[in-house]
Design an enzyme around this catalytic site. Structure first.
Site, PDB file in Angstrom:
ATOM      1  N   GLY A 245       0.764  -1.244   0.000  1.00  0.00           N
ATOM      2  CA  GLY A 245       0.000   0.000   0.000  1.00  0.00           C
ATOM      3  C   GLY A 245       0.789   1.284   0.000  1.00  0.00           C
ATOM      4  O   GLY A 245       0.195   2.362  -0.144  1.00  0.00           O
ATOM      5  N   GLU A 283       3.784  -6.860   1.392  1.00  0.00           N
ATOM      6  CA  GLU A 283       3.149  -7.258   0.116  1.00  0.00           C
ATOM      7  C   GLU A 283       3.107  -6.096  -0.868  1.00  0.00           C
ATOM      8  O   GLU A 283       2.088  -5.876  -1.515  1.00  0.00           O
ATOM      9  CB  GLU A 283       1.696  -7.710   0.360  1.00  0.00           C
ATOM     10  N   GLY A 285       3.399  -3.629  -4.017  1.00  0.00           N
ATOM     11  CA  GLY A 285       3.381  -3.723  -5.467  1.00  0.00           C
ATOM     12  C   GLY A 285       3.838  -2.398  -6.056  1.00  0.00           C
ATOM     13  O   GLY A 285       4.967  -2.219  -6.495  1.00  0.00           O
ATOM     14  N   ARG A 286       2.939  -1.422  -5.983  1.00  0.00           N
ATOM     15  CA  ARG A 286       3.177  -0.127  -6.623  1.00  0.00           C
ATOM     16  C   ARG A 286       4.551   0.479  -6.293  1.00  0.00           C
ATOM     17  O   ARG A 286       5.255   0.936  -7.188  1.00  0.00           O
ATOM     18  CB  ARG A 286       2.093   0.858  -6.181  1.00  0.00           C
ATOM     19  N   ARG A 322      -6.073   4.085 -14.963  1.00  0.00           N
ATOM     20  CA  ARG A 322      -6.062   4.744 -13.656  1.00  0.00           C
ATOM     21  C   ARG A 322      -6.663   6.158 -13.669  1.00  0.00           C
ATOM     22  O   ARG A 322      -7.434   6.509 -12.777  1.00  0.00           O
ATOM     23  CB  ARG A 322      -4.656   4.774 -13.060  1.00  0.00           C
ATOM     24  N   CYS A 351     -13.388   4.909 -27.956  1.00  0.00           N
ATOM     25  CA  CYS A 351     -14.700   5.524 -28.201  1.00  0.00           C
ATOM     26  C   CYS A 351     -15.497   5.607 -26.908  1.00  0.00           C
ATOM     27  O   CYS A 351     -16.519   4.927 -26.732  1.00  0.00           O
ATOM     28  CB  CYS A 351     -15.452   4.716 -29.244  1.00  0.00           C
ATOM     29  N   GLU A 352     -14.995   6.376 -25.989  1.00  0.00           N
ATOM     30  CA  GLU A 352     -15.644   6.636 -24.700  1.00  0.00           C
ATOM     31  C   GLU A 352     -15.307   8.082 -24.338  1.00  0.00           C
ATOM     32  O   GLU A 352     -14.134   8.475 -24.420  1.00  0.00           O
ATOM     33  CB  GLU A 352     -15.054   5.739 -23.587  1.00  0.00           C
TER      34      GLU A 352
HETATM   35  N1  LLP Z   1      -1.814  -6.881  -0.734  1.00  0.00           N
HETATM   36  C1  LLP Z   1      -3.131  -6.962  -0.970  1.00  0.00           C
HETATM   37  C2  LLP Z   1      -3.946  -7.910  -0.211  1.00  0.00           C
HETATM   38  C3  LLP Z   1      -3.711  -6.115  -1.936  1.00  0.00           C
HETATM   39  O1  LLP Z   1      -5.013  -6.178  -2.156  1.00  0.00           O
HETATM   40  C4  LLP Z   1      -2.908  -5.211  -2.650  1.00  0.00           C
HETATM   41  C5  LLP Z   1      -3.466  -4.321  -3.657  1.00  0.00           C
HETATM   42  C6  LLP Z   1      -1.535  -5.175  -2.374  1.00  0.00           C
HETATM   43  C7  LLP Z   1      -1.018  -6.025  -1.404  1.00  0.00           C
HETATM   44  C8  LLP Z   1      -0.582  -4.259  -3.085  1.00  0.00           C
HETATM   45  O2  LLP Z   1      -0.865  -2.924  -2.896  1.00  0.00           O
HETATM   46  P1  LLP Z   1       0.179  -1.812  -3.417  1.00  0.00           P
HETATM   47  O3  LLP Z   1       1.438  -1.978  -2.595  1.00  0.00           O
HETATM   48  O4  LLP Z   1       0.414  -2.034  -4.841  1.00  0.00           O
HETATM   49  O5  LLP Z   1      -0.519  -0.526  -3.129  1.00  0.00           O
HETATM   50  N2  LLP Z   1      -5.501  -0.678  -9.260  1.00  0.00           N
HETATM   51  C9  LLP Z   1      -5.290   0.240  -8.166  1.00  0.00           C
HETATM   52  C10 LLP Z   1      -4.643  -0.412  -7.000  1.00  0.00           C
HETATM   53  C11 LLP Z   1      -5.398  -1.631  -6.491  1.00  0.00           C
HETATM   54  C12 LLP Z   1      -4.699  -2.319  -5.377  1.00  0.00           C
HETATM   55  C13 LLP Z   1      -5.362  -3.589  -5.017  1.00  0.00           C
HETATM   56  N3  LLP Z   1      -4.708  -4.304  -3.976  1.00  0.00           N
HETATM   57  C14 LLP Z   1      -4.484   1.435  -8.671  1.00  0.00           C
HETATM   58  O6  LLP Z   1      -4.134   1.468  -9.838  1.00  0.00           O
HETATM   59  O7  LLP Z   1      -4.247   2.386  -7.932  1.00  0.00           O
END
Ligand code: LLP
Length: 399
Positions: A245, A283, A285-286, A322, A351-352
């Site tokens: 997150g 965990e 990602g981003r 996004r 086309c939106e």
């Molecule tokens: N762990 C769990 C259980 C999650 O649901 C998520 C993201 C993460 C880890 C990783 O979160 P991060 O570190 O990437 O923030 N599509 C959206 C973001 C959706 C995130 C969903 N869950 C966007 O583009 O902002």
């Protein structure tokens, strides 16, 4: 916008855009341009993995795969000794394909099907993070039927407000994600009645794109009391999963600011988790991948209306949803810088009416045929891409 700071990922030299010091106009894939593509600098991912490893308490990063499915990215993450956080059998299969082992895979998600759980139990996945009482019962039944032990984590909803966009906040009271604290008595009665389930972990994930690290602190304080209490009763509980997150500032490409935000979070982990005996998992990602790729597109047409100068690109919500889904800001940098400035509406080909990246953004003057780089496209861009309008999904190139 001032781009002369040396920590800036984007700089202009001789009016030509450099991404992490690479002169983009000199790159072969621009010279041979056919359709929009993602351009990666994997050093950016490696740098972030190195930052995370500076936290000596870190047990393992389980990279949130949903943010990026590019195999070269995943292979780099694997090479760094990380695991993955997955949310479907599809993601599990991709993880195995790139070389992760079942013991590297942490399985999250609110709607795991019978066949997904069977697969996870049979293949001894590292951990299944359970998100509801019904799911816990299903995991128990399946592991009894298969006569297998299963490592379970409980994803708890710490009920804190992540102060992010409502579409990516996951720990509010009525969220579909995670077990509420009021579910715990029922959870414990299932745990007491089963021999198959090993309670290995408590987990939380408060939401995505969280910029204020004190919110993590609030969640940890709440969660660690529960963790310590559970550890007294469940000797198998030895993993504390702190979720992902951590956000990035999409308007600021000074990398030292990202590093500072991580260091602030690390200091919170170090302070709040001292004295807790567990393997700490994260965990993210981003934070690991968002900065590592830019989306290169070509300006097709400039169209003047009464109030706007509309720049129409050959890429849109098909490759980067996004801005449309979360009103997210993605900076746009022309590859060639001119002197004059102009305010543009930036639109895509789909086309939106909502296929708009920016309503009003001031840029240096654009001309039809120009290339532009859309920043921070390494996370939740291609992984959320669609074939709508049968526009091509961006290919990956590497610097
Ligand atoms: N762990 C769990 C259980 C999650 O649901 C998520 C993201 C993460 C880890 C990783 O979160 P991060 O570190 O990437 O923030 N599509 C959206 C973001 C959706 C995130 C969903 N869950 C966007 O583009 O902002």
């Amino acid at each position: 916008m001032s781009l002369d700071n040396s920590n800036n990922l984007f700089t202009y030299k001789n009016n030509s855009l450099h991404f992490n010091r690479h002169d983009l106009m000199q790159h072969q894939c621009i010279k041979n341009y056919k359709s929009p593509f993602l351009l990666y600098d994997l050093n950016i991912v490696q740098d972030r993995l190195n930052w995370l490893k500076e936290w000596k308490g870190l047990g393992r990063l389980h990279f949130a795969m949903k943010s990026n499915y590019t195999e070269d990215v995943l292979k780099l993450i694997l090479k760094n000794g990380c695991g993955v956080d997955v949310v479907s059998l599809g993601e599990i299969k991709l993880a195995l394909k790139v070389g992760f082992k079942p013991q590297d895979i942490l399985f999250s998600g609110v709607a795991k099907t019978v066949s997904e759980i069977e697969w996870a139990v049979q293949n001894d996945l590292y951990q299944i993070n359970v998100e509801s009482i019904s799911e816990l019962k299903r995991v128990d039944q399946i592991s009894q039927r298969l006569n297998k032990q299963v490592n379970v984590g409980l994803r708890l909803n710490p009920e804190v407000d992540a102060k992010t966009h409502p579409n990516i906040a996951t720990a509010l009271k009525d969220s579909k994600f995670g077990l509420n604290l009021s579910d715990l008595p029922a959870v414990e009665s299932v745990l007491k009645s089963t021999k198959q389930i090993q309670l290995k972990s408590l987990s939380f994930h408060i939401g995505s794109q969280v910029m204020d690290v004190t919110i993590f602190q609030e969640a940890i304080v709440r969660m660690k009391a529960i963790f310590s209490d559970f550890q007294k009763r469940y000797s198998s509980l030895d993993r504390f999963d702190l979720g992902g997150g951590l956000g990035i500032n999409y308007k600021d490409h000074d990398i030292s600011h990202d590093q500072k935000r991580w260091q602030d979070l690390k200091a919170i982990y170090e302070k709040e988790l001292a004295g807790i005996k567990a393997d700490f998992l994260i965990e993210m990602g981003r934070f690991v991948v968002a900065r590592s790729a830019i989306l290169i597109a070509q300006l097709q047409y400039i169209k003047k209306t009464e109030n706007k100068t509309i720049a129409i690109l050959d890429v849109g919500m098909n490759n980067l949803l996004r801005p449309m889904l979360y009103q997210a800001y993605h900076q746009l940098y022309p590859l060639t810088q001119r002197q004059a400035k102009q305010t543009y509406m930036i639109a895509g080909p789909i086309c939106e009416s909502s296929d708009i990246f920016h309503q009003d953004i001031e840029l240096t003057e654009l001309q039809e045929g120009d290339f532009v780089a859309i920043a921070d496209a390494g996370a939740y861009a291609k992984s959320m891409a669609s074939n709508y309008n049968l526009q091509p999904i961006a290919e990956d190139y590497f610097l």
